[in-house]
Design a protein around this motif. Structure first.
Motif, PDB file in Angstrom:
ATOM      1  N   ASN A 293      79.321  39.184  66.285  1.00  0.00           N
ATOM      2  CA  ASN A 293      78.250  38.305  65.831  1.00  0.00           C
ATOM      3  C   ASN A 293      76.950  38.743  66.485  1.00  0.00           C
TER       4      ASN A 293
ATOM      5  N   TRP B 146      75.051  35.900  69.363  1.00  0.00           N
ATOM      6  CA  TRP B 146      74.067  35.311  68.461  1.00  0.00           C
ATOM      7  C   TRP B 146      72.864  34.772  69.249  1.00  0.00           C
TER       8      TRP B 146
ATOM      9  N   ASN C 163      73.862  37.723  64.976  1.00  0.00           N
ATOM     10  CA  ASN C 163      72.845  36.938  64.271  1.00  0.00           C
ATOM     11  C   ASN C 163      71.626  36.702  65.162  1.00  0.00           C
TER      12      ASN C 163
END
Length: 588
Positions: free
Chosen positions: A496, A477, A498
């Protein structure tokens, strides 16, 4: 004993008297007759009737399946029990929307002679069946069921006594007497999770200590806007008096000031939001796990070196340590290594910007059997990752290095290649785009600073190649400096990505057939579309793994079912294909 005119609401004792419910051993139970259709107090029909007359002073003995007696006493200043409408208001005093009443000991000893205890009107209902029905009710439903009849009241009472875990949410303006009355029902309660929606003080601790003498696990949680007014002396007194307490977790500990914890049974301790502690004394020889989360305020002044030194002397059995504080430094790490905690397996030192590669070297020399290492927010570099890989290749399974700005993609790749047991890795905000942090420069800016920024442009966008056979969770992320990602991880199930906004859709390759969720919040649509198509293709490839076989004349190869192939049938692969779930791409 049988009463001809039984009231439809169980009678209560007058003020100051004690109603004792004892077991009665009768060889032959008298046949039960249908009671009167009229109220036993005023004589009016019971249907749709709420009697306002005071209850009678007679006590009704209730038969119980066990040879035990329970005494229920009322205070002399307490008024007579209210009516049913007033009881509904008391039931709403506590919020049980997010609570869970677990009775793990569902098996109870029931005599065969009691299988016809409950008469539902259309037929007799066994006690065991009624137990299974009532044990699935939330606490508020169980309180309401206890007012139906004598049999239901007795079963509900035994359910409260058998409850071992209770989760409560205490709303604002709730009187403490209601919390205490509810806890006193659970005589066998060993695990309590309490969430307070109002300010927490020592009276709640005293109520829990009095109502739950055999409590083993205690969790306090509060909202961010509320204040925990419990002091260090009050907490120390609570821990010292609870000799069965094994686990204590408390949030919002900003008013402790200092504490002395003495317990021979405590093995797990979690304290968060600590602020400016003058003293921290731990006299817990059996403590195995400790988590101390300090406040993020700049004037936080707790002496962590003295704290770590005290832990080493008085808690020799520590296995898991988590400390989150901006005051973590290399000196704190040296004090920790001098403690010589031989059983240490998990170490987490978060937000220590003064922790460097030298700190990693000290940790590696003292603790060579770590299974989890979390140095998020530190100043280690790829050299520190190299030392980690040299010391922990046979033990380390979880490595968390988020918010470490000196780590590059080369260090991450080296860690995944040299740590074969790695299952979880967090590298969030490590490979960042400097242009996103400094988008513009002042007109009078330094020319040398601008030239240095231009010379490092080639380091902004990096590619990451990871091939690992056991990695299950990977977090990247906020790695806005990545523009290419290649993953070959057959066991990876959670990814992940993001805010990885600079990843190029054509430079992303995910060969991860076990993926269940991909977090792509803050990524552009082309990237999320490319990820969605790749995970869909991976699922189709898993479903279409039928063998191929040539025709009789050898002209071409065709796909044949498994039962026609000569290869042995693999049941595990079939279960994996049947149980495989489609991957979810989570986007805001």
């Amino acid at each position: 004993m049988h009463f001809e005119n039984q009231p439809h609401i169980p009678p209560a004792t007058p003020s100051g008297s004690i109603a004792s419910f004892t077991s009665m051993d009768t060889p032959h139970r008298a046949k039960k007759h249908r009671g009167s259709y009229n109220c036993g107090r005023c004589g009016l029909p019971k249907k749709g009737h709420v009697c306002h007359l005071p209850p009678s002073t007679t006590t009704t003995p209730t038969q119980t399946p066990t040879d035990s007696s329970v005494s229920v006493s009322t205070s002399t200043s307490r008024p007579p029990p209210p009516s049913r409408q007033q009881h509904s208001n008391l039931r709403r005093a506590l919020s049980f929307d997010d609570t869970d009443l677990r009775c793990e000991s569902s098996d109870i000893e029931i005599d065969e002679s009691e299988l016809d205890l409950f008469d539902s009107g259309s037929g007799k209902l066994p006690v065991s069946c009624m137990w299974e029905i009532l044990r699935r009710l939330p606490p508020e439903g169980l309180l309401a069921a206890a007012r139906v009849c004598k049999g239901w009241r007795e079963t509900a009472r035994r359910l409260w006594r058998a409850a071992e875990e209770l989760r409560l949410t205490v709303p604002p303006r709730t009187q403490l007497v209601f919390v205490g009355s509810l806890l006193r029902r659970c005589t066998g309660l060993s695990r309590l999770s309490l969430r307070s929606e109002s300010d927490l003080d020592a009276t709640m601790l005293a109520c829990i200590a009095f109502s739950c003498p055999n409590l083993e696990v205690m969790e306090f949680s509060t909202s961010e806007t509320l204040v925990n007014r419990i002091t260090g002396d009050e907490l120390g007194c609570f821990v010292a008096n609870k000799r069965c307490l094994r686990s204590l977790k408390m949030e919002g500990c900003s008013n402790l000031g200092g504490f002395v914890l003495c317990s021979s049974s405590l093995s797990t301790l979690w304290l968060s939001d600590l602020y400016c502690l003058s003293k921290m004394v731990f006299n817990c020889p059996n403590l195995k796990e400790i988590s101390l989360d300090f406040s993020r305020q700049e004037n936080e002044s707790t002496d962590l070196i003295a704290m770590v030194d005290g832990l080493g002397r008085s808690c020799p059995r520590l296995q898991n340590i988590h400390v989150a504080s901006f005051r973590l430094s290399h000196a704190t790490v040296l004090a920790l290594t001098a403690a010589n905690l031989r059983g240490l397996r998990m170490l987490s030192l978060v937000f220590g910007t003064e922790i460097t590669d030298a700190s990693v070297a000290a940790i590696s020399q003292s603790y060579s059997k770590l299974e989890l290492l979390d140095l998020s927010g530190s100043s280690i570099s790829d050299s520190g990752i190299g030392m980690i890989c040299n010391v922990f290749p046979g033990t380390l399974s979880r490595l968390l290095l988020a918010l470490c700005p000196h780590i590059t993609s080369s260090g991450i790749q080296f860690a995944t290649a040299q740590l074969p047991l790695l299952e979880l890795m967090d590298c969030g905000m490590t490979i960042c785009d400097p242009s996103s942090q400094n988008p513009t420069c002042d007109e009078s800016g330094d020319f040398e600073l601008q030239m240095t920024f231009k010379n490092k442009l080639h380091l902004i966008y990096q590619k990451l190649i990871i091939k690992h056979s056991r990695l299950k969770k990977l977090s990247l992320w906020g790695c806005s400096g990545l523009d290419a990602l290649y993953l070959n991880c057959p066991e990876l199930n959670d990814l992940n990505l993001n805010s990885c906004k600079n990843l190029h859709p054509e430079r992303v390759l995910l060969q991860c057939p076990s993926l269940e969720s991909v977090h792509a919040s803050g990524c552009h649509r082309l990237l999320t579309g490319a990820i969605q198509s790749q995970v869909s293709n991976n699922l189709d490839a898993m479903e279409n793994q039928s063998p191929h076989k040539r025709l009789a004349d050898g002209s071409k190869r065709v796909r044949v079912p498994l039962f026609l192939s000569q290869q042995p049938y693999d049941e595990d692969k079939k279960r994996r294909r049947i149980g495989s779930r489609p991957c979810k791409v989570l986007v805001d």
